[in-house]
Design a protein around this motif. Structure first.
Motif: not given
Length: 166
Positions: A116, A131, A135, A138
């Motif tokens: 990630d 995005q 990520s 995450q």
């Protein structure tokens, strides 16, 4: 990691003492270790790729990582090779290829956060800021403790919120 006689694997010792200030010496030592050992072709290619990567030569590392995977590298080293390949692809200006490598493979659980994080870097490189942040969040998930749910919800919300708006 030990060999049958209880000795430390020479590659473990090599990496423990790795020093990028003398690339020629390191390449010679690696070549000597690999020629004296009975590693698979896939493992040999992976170790050579890792050395080039360590020495900062992503252009040399990429084809070696690709060859190691094509030769059947498996298990933990396959996970490592795919992450390291993606990192090298990013470093040589191929972030879309890096994303493909990271997204096409099902990584073992211990590599999910690293995957990630590298996805976030590649997304950043291509300009997909929301995005990339999602990520990155995450990737940080395991360290978030009791805030995991809240931060996960905020990360999911990033795709519905216009960029730059609170």
């Amino acid at each position: 990691m030990t060999t049958g006689g209880g000795n430390v694997d020479p590659l473990v010792a090599f990496w423990r003492e790795a020093d990028d200030t003398d690339p020629v010496r390191m390449r010679v030592e690696m070549a000597d270790l690999l020629s004296a050992a009975s590693y698979s072709d896939a493992r040999t290619l992976f170790e050579r790729a890792s050395l080039e990567d360590f020495l900062g030569d992503g252009a040399a590392a990429v084809p070696l990582y690709e060859a190691s995977l094509s030769a059947g590298l498996e298990g933990d080293r396959e996970n490592q090779a795919r992450i390291q390949l993606a990192s090298s692809l990013r470093n040589v200006g191929r972030p879309h290829d890096a994303l493909h490598v990271l997204r096409e493979f099902e990584f073992a659980n211990e590599y999910i956060s690293a995957r990630d994080a590298f996805v976030a870097l590649a997304l950043w490189d291509i300009g997909d800021v929301a995005q990339a942040l999602r990520s990155a969040l995450q990737a940080a998930n395991p360290a978030m403790g009791k805030y995991r749910r809240a931060i996960g919800a905020y990360a999911a919300e990033l795709s519905t919120r216009p960029e730059g708006n609170p």
